[in-house]
Write an enzyme that holds these catalytic residues in place. Structure first.
Site, PDB file in Angstrom:
ATOM      1  N   GLU A  60       0.850  -1.189   0.000  1.00 20.50           N
ATOM      2  CA  GLU A  60       0.000   0.000   0.000  1.00 20.50           C
ATOM      3  C   GLU A  60       0.884   1.236   0.000  1.00 20.50           C
ATOM      4  OE1 GLU A  60      -3.701   2.331   2.155  1.00 20.50           O
ATOM      5  OE2 GLU A  60      -3.406   0.192   2.496  1.00 20.50           O
ATOM      6  N   GLU A  85       4.841   4.924   3.834  1.00 16.87           N
ATOM      7  CA  GLU A  85       4.279   6.230   4.175  1.00 16.87           C
ATOM      8  C   GLU A  85       5.404   7.172   4.616  1.00 16.87           C
ATOM      9  OE1 GLU A  85       2.384   9.313   4.510  1.00 16.87           O
ATOM     10  OE2 GLU A  85       0.970   7.661   4.150  1.00 16.87           O
ATOM     11  N   ASP A 112      10.147   7.025   0.738  1.00 18.21           N
ATOM     12  CA  ASP A 112       9.549   7.292  -0.569  1.00 18.21           C
ATOM     13  C   ASP A 112       9.136   5.960  -1.207  1.00 18.21           C
ATOM     14  OD1 ASP A 112       9.020   7.856  -3.232  1.00 18.21           O
ATOM     15  OD2 ASP A 112      10.840   9.001  -3.585  1.00 18.21           O
ATOM     16  N   ASP A 135      -2.590  12.268  -3.191  1.00 19.39           N
ATOM     17  CA  ASP A 135      -2.685  13.716  -3.392  1.00 19.39           C
ATOM     18  C   ASP A 135      -3.052  13.977  -4.850  1.00 19.39           C
ATOM     19  OD1 ASP A 135      -2.262  16.487  -3.667  1.00 19.39           O
ATOM     20  OD2 ASP A 135      -0.671  16.474  -2.165  1.00 19.39           O
ATOM     21  N   ASP A 171     -11.257  10.562  -4.748  1.00 19.85           N
ATOM     22  CA  ASP A 171     -12.516  11.306  -4.713  1.00 19.85           C
ATOM     23  C   ASP A 171     -12.434  12.553  -5.589  1.00 19.85           C
ATOM     24  OD1 ASP A 171     -10.644  12.487  -3.086  1.00 19.85           O
ATOM     25  OD2 ASP A 171     -12.037  13.024  -1.494  1.00 19.85           O
ATOM     26  N   LYS A 209     -13.499   7.215   7.422  1.00 19.08           N
ATOM     27  CA  LYS A 209     -14.384   8.235   7.982  1.00 19.08           C
ATOM     28  C   LYS A 209     -14.510   9.412   7.013  1.00 19.08           C
ATOM     29  CE  LYS A 209     -13.289   7.143  12.801  1.00 19.08           C
ATOM     30  NZ  LYS A 209     -12.684   7.657  14.057  1.00 19.08           N
ATOM     31  N   PHE A 210     -13.390   9.805   6.432  1.00 18.04           N
ATOM     32  CA  PHE A 210     -13.379  10.907   5.471  1.00 18.04           C
ATOM     33  C   PHE A 210     -14.256  10.579   4.267  1.00 18.04           C
ATOM     34  CE2 PHE A 210     -11.560  12.631   1.549  1.00 18.04           C
ATOM     35  CZ  PHE A 210     -11.616  13.991   1.814  1.00 18.04           C
ATOM     36  N   GLU A 211     -14.138   9.342   3.776  1.00 24.51           N
ATOM     37  CA  GLU A 211     -14.910   8.930   2.608  1.00 24.51           C
ATOM     38  C   GLU A 211     -16.398   8.880   2.932  1.00 24.51           C
ATOM     39  OE1 GLU A 211     -14.976   5.240  -0.630  1.00 24.51           O
ATOM     40  OE2 GLU A 211     -13.654   5.186   1.119  1.00 24.51           O
TER      41      GLU A 211
END
Length: 229
Positions: A60, A85, A112, A135, A171, A209-211
Site C-alpha cells: 500500500e 508512508e 519514498d 494527493d 474522490d 471516515k473521510f470517505e
C-alpha cells in the site's frame, strides 16, 4: 551558454513531507514499536525474513493514518501487507493499531514509495499494489507531480506478478479520469471493470471516515482496478 538542467519526470516527487504533530499514543508507538514493524530502507528486503513466512504480498502506497491498512490486514491474515508512508505520525498511528489489535502481517517503510518499489521489491513478485486517495495535485501546473504517470505504469508492470492487480481510489473525478486514461494506454495491464472504466468498491477496501463523510455530502469516489497480464 549553459544548457538548462533537464528534470527526469519519473523522479518528480508526488508528495510533500508534512510531519505534523504526533499524539502521545503515536509517539509511544514510534519509540517502542519501531523495530518490531518498521524496515530499514538501506537494507535488502527479504519478505520471508521480514514476515517470518511465505505469503502473497500486497503493497500500500501512502497509507495515511493506517486505519484502512490495519482493517484489511486484520480481515485477511493469509496475506502479507507492506505499507509505505512518509508521514511519521501516520506511521506511529498504524503501529499503535497493529499493537492494540495484535495484527502481525504488516510491515512498514517510512520512506519514498517509488524508491522502495524500484530498489527493494523483486520484479514480478507482488500480488497487489494499493493507492488509496493519493494527493490529486489539483492545479494544472502541479499535475506533473501526480504519482500515476506513464513511468509509474511501467513500474507496475515490472513489480506485479502475472495475475496481480493495481487498485487506485480517488474522490477527485478529474484525477480518476486521468488515471483511467494513463492506465488504459499502458501495455501489460487489463481493466477489470466490465464497463471499461471504473469498478464498484470491492469489499476488501474499507470505507474511511473521510470517505463516509464525503459520500454523505454527495461526493463521488472512483475505484480503478487493473490486472497484470
Amino acid at each position: 551558454m549553459t544548457e538548462p538542467q533537464r528534470i527526469d519526470p519519473s523522479k518528480i516527487r508526488s508528495f510533500i513531507r508534512r510531519q505534523g504533530r504526533a499524539t502521545a499514543g503515536q509517539k509511544f508507538a514510534l519509540e517502542h514499536h519501531w523495530q518490531k514493524y518498521c524496515l530499514v530502507p538501506e537494507q535488502a528486503f527479504d519478505p520471508v525474513q521480514a514476515f517470518g513466512r511465505q505469503a502473497p504480498l500486497i503493497v500500500e502506497i501512502g497509507f495515511g493514518n493506517g486505519d484502512s491498512l490495519a482493517a484489511m490486514a486484520a480481515a485477511n491474515p493469509h496475506l502479507n501487507y507492506l505499507g509505505i508512508e512518509v508521514h511519521r505520525p501516520g506511521v506511529g498511528h498504524l503501529m499503535m493499531l497493529l499493537e492494540q489489535q495484535g495484527i502481525n502481517n504488516v510491515r512498514i517503510y517510512h520512506h519514498d514509495a517509488i524508491e522502495i518499489l524500484e530498489r527493494k521489491i523483486a520484479d514480478h513478485s507482488l500480488a497487489g499494489i494499493h493507492l488509496f486517495f493519493p494527493d490529486p495535485w489539483q492545479k494544472r501546473r502541479h499535475h506533473k507531480r501526480r504519482i500515476v504517470r506513464p513511468s509509474f505504469v511501467d513500474l507496475l508492470n515490472k513489480k506485479l506478478a502475472v495475475g496481480g492487480y493495481f487498485h487506485a481510489a480517488t474522490d477527485w473525478e478529474h484525477y480518476a479520469k486521468d488515471m483511467l486514461a494513463i492506465l488504459s494506454a499502458g501495455a501489460g495491464l487489463r481493466n477489470t471493470s466490465p464497463s471499461g472504466d471504473f469498478c464498484p468498491r470491492p469489499a476488501y477496501r474499507p470505507l474511511t471516515k473521510f470517505e463516509n463523510r464525503g459520500l454523505g455530502l454527495g461526493h463521488g469516489v472512483w475505484d480503478l482496478i487493473f490486472a497484470k497480464l
